[in-house]
Design an enzyme around this catalytic site. Structure first.
Site, PDB file in Angstrom:
ATOM      1  N   TYR A   1     -14.168 -14.015  36.844  1.00 30.91           N
ATOM      2  CA  TYR A   1     -13.535 -12.884  37.425  1.00 30.91           C
ATOM      3  C   TYR A   1     -12.069 -13.244  37.926  1.00 30.91           C
ATOM      4  CZ  TYR A   1     -16.832  -9.602  35.901  1.00 30.91           C
ATOM      5  OH  TYR A   1     -18.044  -8.830  35.241  1.00 30.91           O
TER       6      TYR A   1
ATOM      7  N   ARG B   1      -9.509 -13.814  35.038  1.00 32.33           N
ATOM      8  CA  ARG B   1      -9.393 -12.605  34.755  1.00 32.33           C
ATOM      9  C   ARG B   1      -8.303 -11.936  35.431  1.00 32.33           C
ATOM     10  NH1 ARG B   1     -14.566  -9.363  33.147  1.00 32.33           N
ATOM     11  NH2 ARG B   1     -13.152  -7.880  32.528  1.00 32.33           N
TER      12      ARG B   1
ATOM     13  N   VAL C   1     -11.290  -1.536  33.609  1.00 30.72           N
ATOM     14  CA  VAL C   1     -11.318  -2.189  34.852  1.00 30.72           C
ATOM     15  C   VAL C   1      -9.897  -2.679  35.162  1.00 30.72           C
ATOM     16  CG1 VAL C   1     -13.813  -2.335  35.145  1.00 30.72           C
ATOM     17  CG2 VAL C   1     -12.336  -4.457  34.415  1.00 30.72           C
TER      18      VAL C   1
ATOM     19  N   HIS D   1     -16.277   2.157  35.098  1.00 32.78           N
ATOM     20  CA  HIS D   1     -16.996   0.711  35.322  1.00 32.78           C
ATOM     21  C   HIS D   1     -16.118   0.158  36.491  1.00 32.78           C
ATOM     22  CE1 HIS D   1     -18.629   0.852  30.951  1.00 32.78           C
ATOM     23  NE2 HIS D   1     -19.368   1.593  31.616  1.00 32.78           N
TER      24      HIS D   1
ATOM     25  N   CYS E   1     -19.848  -5.576  58.141  1.00 34.62           N
ATOM     26  CA  CYS E   1     -18.865  -6.785  58.130  1.00 34.62           C
ATOM     27  C   CYS E   1     -17.821  -6.227  57.102  1.00 34.62           C
ATOM     28  CB  CYS E   1     -19.240  -8.048  57.712  1.00 34.62           C
ATOM     29  SG  CYS E   1     -20.964  -8.624  58.542  1.00 34.62           S
TER      30      CYS E   1
ATOM     31  N   CYS F   1     -22.863 -12.993  58.351  1.00 31.92           N
ATOM     32  CA  CYS F   1     -24.147 -12.879  57.819  1.00 31.92           C
ATOM     33  C   CYS F   1     -24.504 -13.587  56.452  1.00 31.92           C
ATOM     34  CB  CYS F   1     -24.453 -11.357  57.668  1.00 31.92           C
ATOM     35  SG  CYS F   1     -23.676 -10.610  56.376  1.00 31.92           S
TER      36      CYS F   1
ATOM     37  N   PRO G   1      -8.800   0.569  15.153  1.00 32.32           N
ATOM     38  CA  PRO G   1      -8.550  -0.380  14.076  1.00 32.32           C
ATOM     39  C   PRO G   1      -9.737  -0.635  13.055  1.00 32.32           C
ATOM     40  CG  PRO G   1      -7.932  -1.928  15.884  1.00 32.32           C
ATOM     41  CD  PRO G   1      -8.247  -0.115  16.328  1.00 32.32           C
TER      42      PRO G   1
HETATM   43  C1  BJW Z   1      -8.584  -1.619  19.363  1.00 29.78           C
HETATM   44  C2  BJW Z   1      -7.307  -2.195  19.481  1.00 29.78           C
HETATM   45  C3  BJW Z   1      -6.153  -1.697  19.637  1.00 29.78           C
HETATM   46  C4  BJW Z   1      -8.852  -3.783  19.324  1.00 29.78           C
HETATM   47  N1  BJW Z   1      -6.041  -0.366  19.718  1.00 29.78           N
HETATM   48  N2  BJW Z   1      -8.383  -0.259  19.510  1.00 29.78           N
HETATM   49  C5  BJW Z   1     -28.681   3.877  26.316  1.00 29.78           C
HETATM   50  C6  BJW Z   1     -29.076   3.190  24.997  1.00 29.78           C
HETATM   51  C7  BJW Z   1     -28.917   1.839  25.062  1.00 29.78           C
HETATM   52  C8  BJW Z   1     -28.815   1.064  26.154  1.00 29.78           C
HETATM   53  C9  BJW Z   1     -28.567   1.712  27.334  1.00 29.78           C
HETATM   54  C10 BJW Z   1     -28.402   3.125  27.589  1.00 29.78           C
HETATM   55  N3  BJW Z   1     -28.229   3.469  28.731  1.00 29.78           N
HETATM   56  C11 BJW Z   1     -27.903   2.338  29.606  1.00 29.78           C
HETATM   57  C12 BJW Z   1     -28.152   1.136  28.693  1.00 29.78           C
HETATM   58  C13 BJW Z   1     -28.134  -0.182  29.187  1.00 29.78           C
HETATM   59  C14 BJW Z   1     -26.596  -0.853  29.438  1.00 29.78           C
HETATM   60  C15 BJW Z   1     -26.121  -0.682  27.828  1.00 29.78           C
HETATM   61  O1  BJW Z   1     -25.257   0.278  27.297  1.00 29.78           O
HETATM   62  N4  BJW Z   1     -26.299  -1.859  27.076  1.00 29.78           N
HETATM   63  C16 BJW Z   1     -25.590  -1.552  25.767  1.00 29.78           C
HETATM   64  C17 BJW Z   1     -25.330  -3.200  25.487  1.00 29.78           C
HETATM   65  C18 BJW Z   1     -26.734  -1.427  24.758  1.00 29.78           C
HETATM   66  N5  BJW Z   1     -25.875   0.080  30.209  1.00 29.78           N
HETATM   67  C19 BJW Z   1     -25.704  -0.116  31.468  1.00 29.78           C
HETATM   68  O2  BJW Z   1     -26.469  -0.988  31.898  1.00 29.78           O
HETATM   69  C20 BJW Z   1     -24.987   0.903  32.304  1.00 29.78           C
HETATM   70  N6  BJW Z   1     -25.401   1.215  33.443  1.00 29.78           N
HETATM   71  C21 BJW Z   1     -26.711   1.960  33.467  1.00 29.78           C
HETATM   72  O3  BJW Z   1     -26.797   2.733  32.240  1.00 29.78           O
HETATM   73  O4  BJW Z   1     -27.217   2.575  34.710  1.00 29.78           O
HETATM   74  C22 BJW Z   1     -28.171   3.238  34.865  1.00 29.78           C
HETATM   75  C23 BJW Z   1     -29.504   2.389  34.772  1.00 29.78           C
HETATM   76  C24 BJW Z   1     -29.359   1.605  35.709  1.00 29.78           C
HETATM   77  C25 BJW Z   1     -30.618   0.654  36.288  1.00 29.78           C
HETATM   78  C26 BJW Z   1     -31.594   0.618  35.225  1.00 29.78           C
HETATM   79  C27 BJW Z   1     -31.616   1.759  34.305  1.00 29.78           C
HETATM   80  C28 BJW Z   1     -30.724   2.491  34.025  1.00 29.78           C
HETATM   81  C29 BJW Z   1     -23.799  -0.045  33.036  1.00 29.78           C
HETATM   82  C30 BJW Z   1     -22.863  -0.426  31.987  1.00 29.78           C
HETATM   83  C31 BJW Z   1     -21.766  -1.428  32.513  1.00 29.78           C
HETATM   84  C32 BJW Z   1     -20.820  -1.832  31.484  1.00 29.78           C
HETATM   85  N7  BJW Z   1     -20.005  -2.940  32.073  1.00 29.78           N
HETATM   86  C33 BJW Z   1     -18.852  -3.715  31.500  1.00 29.78           C
HETATM   87  C34 BJW Z   1     -18.441  -4.836  32.436  1.00 29.78           C
HETATM   88  C35 BJW Z   1     -17.390  -4.278  33.608  1.00 29.78           C
HETATM   89  C36 BJW Z   1     -17.041  -5.389  34.269  1.00 29.78           C
HETATM   90  C37 BJW Z   1     -15.911  -6.303  33.422  1.00 29.78           C
HETATM   91  O5  BJW Z   1     -15.175  -5.918  32.924  1.00 29.78           O
HETATM   92  O6  BJW Z   1     -16.534  -7.416  33.541  1.00 29.78           O
HETATM   93  O7  BJW Z   1     -17.949  -2.892  31.059  1.00 29.78           O
HETATM   94  S1  BJW Z   1     -19.563  -4.330  29.893  1.00 29.78           S
HETATM   95  C38 BJW Z   1     -18.315  -4.257  29.053  1.00 29.78           C
HETATM   96  O8  BJW Z   1     -18.590  -3.173  27.921  1.00 29.78           O
HETATM   97  C39 BJW Z   1     -17.222  -3.437  30.014  1.00 29.78           C
HETATM   98  C40 BJW Z   1     -16.504  -2.398  29.065  1.00 29.78           C
HETATM   99  O9  BJW Z   1     -16.100  -1.362  29.675  1.00 29.78           O
HETATM  100  C41 BJW Z   1     -17.771  -1.888  28.017  1.00 29.78           C
HETATM  101  C42 BJW Z   1     -17.397  -1.156  26.793  1.00 29.78           C
HETATM  102  O10 BJW Z   1     -16.587  -2.048  26.213  1.00 29.78           O
HETATM  103  P1  BJW Z   1     -15.467  -1.456  25.294  1.00 29.78           P
HETATM  104  O11 BJW Z   1     -14.482  -1.065  26.081  1.00 29.78           O
HETATM  105  O12 BJW Z   1     -16.045  -0.656  24.022  1.00 29.78           O
HETATM  106  O13 BJW Z   1     -14.834  -3.031  24.580  1.00 29.78           O
HETATM  107  P2  BJW Z   1     -15.239  -3.856  23.464  1.00 29.78           P
HETATM  108  O14 BJW Z   1     -14.743  -4.962  23.323  1.00 29.78           O
HETATM  109  O15 BJW Z   1     -16.725  -3.743  23.059  1.00 29.78           O
HETATM  110  O16 BJW Z   1     -14.574  -3.051  22.000  1.00 29.78           O
HETATM  111  C43 BJW Z   1     -13.316  -2.941  21.890  1.00 29.78           C
HETATM  112  C44 BJW Z   1     -12.696  -1.925  20.912  1.00 29.78           C
HETATM  113  O17 BJW Z   1     -11.402  -2.240  20.698  1.00 29.78           O
HETATM  114  C45 BJW Z   1     -13.268  -2.589  19.597  1.00 29.78           C
HETATM  115  O18 BJW Z   1     -13.766  -1.452  18.881  1.00 29.78           O
HETATM  116  C46 BJW Z   1     -11.810  -2.863  18.727  1.00 29.78           C
HETATM  117  O19 BJW Z   1     -11.907  -2.826  17.354  1.00 29.78           O
HETATM  118  C47 BJW Z   1     -10.996  -1.914  19.327  1.00 29.78           C
HETATM  119  N8  BJW Z   1      -9.457  -2.707  19.451  1.00 29.78           N
HETATM  120  N9  BJW Z   1      -7.629  -3.713  19.368  1.00 29.78           N
HETATM  121  C48 BJW Z   1      -7.262   0.400  19.714  1.00 29.78           C
HETATM  122  N10 BJW Z   1      -4.911  -2.250  19.349  1.00 29.78           N
END
Ligand code: BJW
Length: 257
Positions: free
Chosen positions: A73, A76, A110, A126, A150, A166, A230
């Site tokens: 982190y 980043r 984020v 997020h 704290c 702590c 894309p």
């Molecule tokens: C372009 C481009 C250009 C390129 N122009 N586009 C239901 C079903 C299945 C699973 C679950 C469910 N509900 C919950 C879950 C579990 C889990 C989950 O979803 N898992 C999946 C992997 C299946 N979800 C969670 O755990 C969430 N919490 C939750 O559900 O709590 C309830 C609960 C709690 C306890 C017990 C039970 C339930 C929390 C999810 C948190 C996600 N956190 C992250 C990290 C954030 C911190 C960090 O940055 O380090 O968030 S993971 C990561 O993925 C980050 C992103 O916000 C997130 C989404 O990713 P994103 O933005 O889609 O990015 P990419 O890289 O995947 O895609 C990029 C896209 O851009 C691509 O399509 C490219 O083509 C495109 N692109 N250039 C336009 N120029």
């Protein structure tokens, strides 16, 4: 998709933008790609090439390897400090300024770039990469009936910083896998999804829930859904229209006058 097909899709989407009184936009890492920020699933380069996101972005990973995750982190944060919004972020902010109350911006990002571009009321599902919070509830706060916690700014420097009093560790203020999303932001995003007439799903793979579920909810509630990306996404089947392009190029064309 050839240029003519892409153009007719854009024209149709522009008409839907004009017709909608309430628009919800769900963004992901792709909107920041043209600012130079690697998308989440592309970000595992160099030092991090051997780790999958699910191995770094979890509370379990942080507890098992606090220095490794903190350093990821920290790297980043350093990379993002001087990054600027691109024309996609700006198009969203300018549309919102021209049409107050018509557009709700929901982001999984984020990086703070929507806010930097001037978007207001951003629902950051997020969290925020640049904020810190304690890993565990503050022990001192519990001892004093929740009154005296704290102070995170007093943490002793380290990787990660820790509380000299702590022993609690600082962690980034983001939402990791398995953690709850901020309830106020998620509630507002769900309200926007079920009440909008048009949802734009921009720059997200649609792989992470509950954020991706917002597109399903909007569709079920009767909204038109447009995916702008894309590449194919996991939400293409939910969409009435998929625009294959990058957000810095297509959002200004879609949202401009
Ligand atoms: C372009 C481009 C250009 C390129 N122009 N586009 C239901 C079903 C299945 C699973 C679950 C469910 N509900 C919950 C879950 C579990 C889990 C989950 O979803 N898992 C999946 C992997 C299946 N979800 C969670 O755990 C969430 N919490 C939750 O559900 O709590 C309830 C609960 C709690 C306890 C017990 C039970 C339930 C929390 C999810 C948190 C996600 N956190 C992250 C990290 C954030 C911190 C960090 O940055 O380090 O968030 S993971 C990561 O993925 C980050 C992103 O916000 C997130 C989404 O990713 P994103 O933005 O889609 O990015 P990419 O890289 O995947 O895609 C990029 C896209 O851009 C691509 O399509 C490219 O083509 C495109 N692109 N250039 C336009 N120029």
């Amino acid at each position: 998709m050839n240029d003519a097909a892409a153009w007719s899709g854009l024209e149709e989407a522009r008409r839907w933008v004009r017709e909608a009184t309430r628009i919800a936009v769900l963004t992901g890492a792709g909107v920041s790609a043209e600012s130079g920020v690697p998308t989440f699933r592309d970000a595992q380069t160099g030092l991090w090439a051997n780790f999958r996101p699910e191995e770094l972005a979890t509370p379990e990973a942080f507890r098992a390897h606090p220095q490794r995750v903190w350093d990821w982190y920290a790297e980043r944060r350093a990379r993002l400090a001087d990054v600027q919004p691109n024309p996609g972020h700006v198009a969203l902010a300018e549309f919102q300024a021209r049409h107050p109350d018509r557009l709700t911006l929901i982001t999984q990002n984020v990086d703070g770039l929507h806010q930097k571009a001037g978007s207001t009321g951003v629902l950051a599902l997020h969290g925020n990469l640049f904020e810190d919070r304690w890993l565990d509830p503050c022990l001192n706060s519990a001892l004093h009936g929740g009154r005296l916690g704290c102070d995170p700014t007093s943490a002793v420097a380290g990787s990660p910083p820790r509380c000299a009093d702590c022993g609690n560790l600082l962690r980034p203020g983001v939402v990791w896998f398995g953690e709850m999303l901020p309830m106020d932001a998620l509630d507002a995003a769900e309200r926007a999804a079920v009440s909008c007439e048009l949802m734009l799903v921009v720059g997200t793979s649609g792989a992470v829930y509950p954020a991706a579920g917002l597109a399903h909810r909007a569709r079920r509630a009767g909204a038109r859904v447009v995916v702008l990306n894309p590449e194919p996404t996991e939400l293409d089947d939910v969409a009435h229209l998929c625009l294959r392009g990058t957000s810095a190029r297509w959002l200004p064309a879609l949202l401009g006058d």
